[in-house]
Design a protein around this motif. Structure first.
Motif, PDB file in Angstrom:
ATOM      1  N   THR A 139       0.490   1.905  -3.532  1.00 20.25           N
ATOM      2  CA  THR A 139      -0.538   2.936  -3.703  1.00 20.25           C
ATOM      3  C   THR A 139       0.157   4.296  -3.683  1.00 20.25           C
ATOM      4  O   THR A 139       0.766   4.690  -4.667  1.00 20.25           O
ATOM      5  CB  THR A 139      -1.652   2.821  -2.648  1.00 20.25           C
ATOM      6  N   ASN A 140       0.104   5.025  -2.593  1.00 23.80           N
ATOM      7  CA  ASN A 140       0.701   6.360  -2.544  1.00 23.80           C
ATOM      8  C   ASN A 140       2.100   6.319  -1.932  1.00 23.80           C
ATOM      9  O   ASN A 140       2.407   5.449  -1.108  1.00 23.80           O
ATOM     10  CB  ASN A 140      -0.175   7.283  -1.686  1.00 23.80           C
TER      11      ASN A 140
ATOM     12  N   ASN B 277       0.847  -1.189   0.000  1.00 22.28           N
ATOM     13  CA  ASN B 277       0.000   0.000   0.000  1.00 22.28           C
ATOM     14  C   ASN B 277       0.889   1.247   0.000  1.00 22.28           C
ATOM     15  O   ASN B 277       1.705   1.411  -0.881  1.00 22.28           O
ATOM     16  CB  ASN B 277      -0.966  -0.028   1.184  1.00 22.28           C
ATOM     17  N   ASP B 278       0.715   2.129   0.947  1.00 21.91           N
ATOM     18  CA  ASP B 278       1.467   3.382   0.957  1.00 21.91           C
ATOM     19  C   ASP B 278       2.890   3.181   1.466  1.00 21.91           C
ATOM     20  O   ASP B 278       3.157   2.287   2.283  1.00 21.91           O
ATOM     21  CB  ASP B 278       0.784   4.398   1.879  1.00 21.91           C
TER      22      ASP B 278
ATOM     23  N   ARG C 270       2.510   3.832  -7.206  1.00 19.73           N
ATOM     24  CA  ARG C 270       1.506   3.434  -8.193  1.00 19.73           C
ATOM     25  C   ARG C 270       0.290   4.343  -8.226  1.00 19.73           C
ATOM     26  O   ARG C 270      -0.272   4.592  -9.289  1.00 19.73           O
ATOM     27  CB  ARG C 270       1.079   1.990  -7.927  1.00 19.73           C
ATOM     28  N   ASN C 271      -0.158   4.887  -7.094  1.00 22.95           N
ATOM     29  CA  ASN C 271      -1.341   5.745  -7.088  1.00 22.95           C
ATOM     30  C   ASN C 271      -1.018   7.222  -6.984  1.00 22.95           C
ATOM     31  O   ASN C 271      -1.922   8.043  -6.977  1.00 22.95           O
ATOM     32  CB  ASN C 271      -2.270   5.369  -5.925  1.00 22.95           C
TER      33      ASN C 271
END
Length: 709
Positions: free
Chosen positions: A322-323, A299-300, A355-356
């Motif tokens: 993600t972030n 994830n982050d 990725r985000n």
């Protein structure tokens, strides 16, 4: 039996007339005086219990007041695995458990003694440290049903251990819950010197869980193997701080750096309003230990969930699922991100991406800057969403390499504001300046009609860090679909340099006039930072499409935009200084600007075609009758102003074709004002004082018949 007891036995009193020999008496006194500092207990076998076992050593150390030492001298072949059949005793008296004293450690440099908790019983812990000032060095602690280590006493030191792996640090043999649970303050996990860091990987929950304050975590591999190259993730996050304050994760030197990568949720997770004033510094989060290759946290890189006033500085936060950084929750206020590389390698040269996005903010009142490089992220650099307000984004490079000279694009917008209001991008002093360039979409995009009262000031958008060379955002420098936002300002230093972009410098885009009330003032749009040299946006300097009631410029000198040098020198609609196009484009006010000249108003820096172009619009005003309202519209490579199918517009008080003095020539190449077919009820000039325009010096009128109007 403790070694001290053995020595006392050897020097048992011998009768010499009822007295000890003098030499033995002195020795006994000195030895017993030192006994208050504890004893040394040596582990000599891998048995679960009995003389020479680790259980025996801990039991005796607990019973012996003072800081004891447990050494290791096991005979056999590495690794020396202690297969525990029940939980070890809790440590209740200060002790140093030093497995680096096992002779084979000197050659290996990594743990050779292993605590295996497979058969230790449900809920058993590898080591439970309930007393203060304990040290644990050089063990592999794995396969316990519960935690690897629990710190309940203060000021413990955990160094050089493999927690959740085998003795090679390459095979996950996770503990059932956290690798280390920190319940007390003032502990040190790892250190800044070689061999002090732990490998805390492969555990079936978080790597380190901190619920207390003033702890230091340095030099560790968390979620990555002992090679520093491969993921060996903890199931959830690498480091969690839940309710703890004043903790330091990392530090200002290379040796203090943690590599926190490969974990199943976030690299670092700060949770709750009591997780305050923690510092996350100098770590590699989402990369290998070189900072060059991706070892993603799922994830982050860093999640700040409702946690206030924390500092995130000097980290490489790249390659995450993600972030890079996610700031979320009403209490996540007052956090600072400074000096991080978010989306790049450790040199700030190569894109590793998150990725985000680089930084996503749904919280309020945080500072993003100074000195972050936020580049190479596939969806975009910074996202202000979900009600984010009052955030400051200052002093960053967004879409550029760390050198600030070449593009390292974010794959979307440099900054995206989508459902956020009252944020500030930049500032009026040089240190607050963002350079937002090289991005694959827009430099800044304000997406929703409800995105209001955001301010963008003092930035370089579309240039390099010097403000003199183009590093284009592929689309617009700033695209605005919101209302009542401010681009620039009237005070010194508030204006942006918005130049070199692939489409418009500033583009206000609405639907039937719903983008309203925006203010664009004090900017250089199409020139470099000197205000002298052309550095054009490829399309228009300012575009207004189906947007209403916006103001470009103003009547005070500080409000003046210089909108020049724009367009690709093609005789095509849109390659102009300012265009107003489309249904609903009404009530816009364009005042006090220099359009087609340098910032002094004396040198021609014409836009490729018209200075101002109207198409299918009505009821807009160019200039005005009050002092300072008129625009200077000169040296453009087609008309000064062109109205096509445009009605009820007002053109007053402008200098068209002259220098700023209103007397000397700069000219526009074609007509000063061209009112084309189906353009009706427009007003050029007027009866009141100051309403008249000065229109002169159409440059080729003698040959082609071009006119003032």
């Amino acid at each position: 039996m403790p070694e001290r007891g053995i020595i006392k036995f050897l020097f048992r009193p011998v009768r010499h007339g009822g007295r000890l020999p003098a030499t033995l008496l002195v020795f006994a006194f000195l030895f017993q005086a030192g006994a208050v500092h504890g004893g040394t207990f040596t582990v000599t076998n891998t048995a679960d219990s009995g003389l020479g076992s680790l259980r025996w050593a801990i039991t005796n150390a607990n019973a012996n007041p003072g800081p004891d030492i447990i050494n290791f001298q096991i005979i056999g072949t590495v690794p020396f695995t202690i297969n525990l059949l029940s939980a070890l005793p809790d440590v209740t008296d200060p002790v140093t458990i030093d497995a680096t004293t096992q002779p084979e450690w000197a050659n290996a440099g990594t743990p050779v003694v292993e605590l295996n908790g497979t058969n230790a019983g449900s809920s058993s812990v590898g080591l439970q440290l309930n007393s203060a000032f304990n040290t644990v060095v050089g063990l592999a602690i794995n396969r316990f049903p519960s935690y690897g280590i629990v710190l309940s006493g203060v000021s413990n030191v955990i160094q050089g251990n493999f927690i959740g792996t085998d003795t090679t640090g390459t095979l996950a043999q996770g503990n059932g819950s956290y690798g280390i649970w920190v319940q007390s303050p003032g502990n040190r996990i790892g250190g800044s010197k070689a061999s002090q860091g732990n490998v805390i990987s492969g555990n079936n929950d978080n790597g380190i869980y901190i619920g207390s304050s003033s702890n230091v975590v340095q030099g560790n591999y968390i979620g990555i193997s002992a090679t520093g190259a491969n993921a060996l993730g903890n199931r959830y996050s690498g480091v969690v701080i839940n309710g703890g304050s004043g903790n330091l994760i990392g530090g200002g030197t290379a040796g203090a750096r943690n590599c926190i990568s490969g974990n199943g949720i976030s690299g670092v997770f700060l949770n709750g309003a009591a997780a305050v004033q923690n510092m996350i510094q100098g770590n590699y989060i989402g990369t290998d230990d070189s900072g060059e290759l991706v070892v993603s946290n799922a994830n982050d890189g860093i999640t700040v969930s409702g946690a206030p006033s924390n500092t995130i500085c000097g980290n490489v936060i790249s390659g995450n699922g993600t972030n890079g950084v996610f700031l979320a929750g009403a209490d996540a206020v007052g956090n600072i991100l400074a000096g991080n590389f978010i989306g790049t390698d450790a040199a700030g040269k190569l894109a590793l991406g998150n990725r985000n996005g680089g930084v996503t903010i749904t919280a309020s009142g945080n500072l993003i800057g100074a000195g972050n490089v936020i580049s190479g992220n596939p969806p975009g650099g910074i996202f202000l969403i979900g009600g984010a307000s009052g955030n400051l984004v200052q002093g960053n490079l967004i879409g550029l390499s760390a050198a600030g000279t070449n593009a390292l694009p974010n794959g979307g917008d440099g900054i995206s504001i989508n459902g956020a209001s009252s944020n500030t991008i930049g500032g009026s002093v040089a240190a607050a300046r963002n350079v937002i360039s090289g991005n694959a979409y827009n430099g800044i995009k304000i997406l929703m009609v409800t995105d209001v009262l955001n301010t963008v000031c003092g930035n370089y958008i579309g240039t390099d860090v010097s403000g003199t060379k183009a590093v284009a955002n592929v689309l617009a420098g700033i695209r605005i679909q919101g209302c009542s936002n401010v681009i620039g300002g009237v005070t010194a230093g508030s204006g942006n340099v918005i130049s070199g972009n692939g489409q418009e410098g500033v583009w206000l885009v609405g639907v039937s006039g719903n983008t309203i009330g925006n203010l664009v003032q004090g900017n250089l749009i199409g020139l470099d930072v000197t205000g002298t040299n052309s550095l054009g946006n490829s399309y228009a300097g300012v575009g207004i499409s189906s947007a209403a009631g916006n103001q470009i410029g103003g009547i005070v000198s500080g409000a003046r935009n210089v909108i020049s040098g724009n367009g690709a020198l093609l005789q095509t609609i849109g390659y102009v200084g300012v265009f107003l196009i489309g249904a609903g484009t009404s009530g816009n006010l364009i005042q006090g600007n220099y359009i087609g000249t340098d910032s002094s108003g004396t040198l021609g820096r014409g836009n490729a075609n018209e200075g101002i172009y109207f198409l299918n619009v009505s009821s807009n005003q160019i200039g005005g009758s009050v002092a300072g309202a008129g625009n200077l519209i000169s040296a453009n490579n087609a008309r000064g102003i062109w109205l096509a199918n445009a009605s009820w517009n007002v053109v007053q008080g402008n200098f068209i074709g002259t220098k700023a003095d209103g007397t000397n020539a700069l000219g526009n190449l074609w007509h000063g004002i061209d009112i084309d077919v189906n353009s009706t009820n427009n007003t050029v000039g007027g009866p009141v004082s100051g309403a008249g325009n000065h229109i002169a010096f159409a440059q080729t009128w003698q040959r082609n018949g071009y006119s003032g109007v």
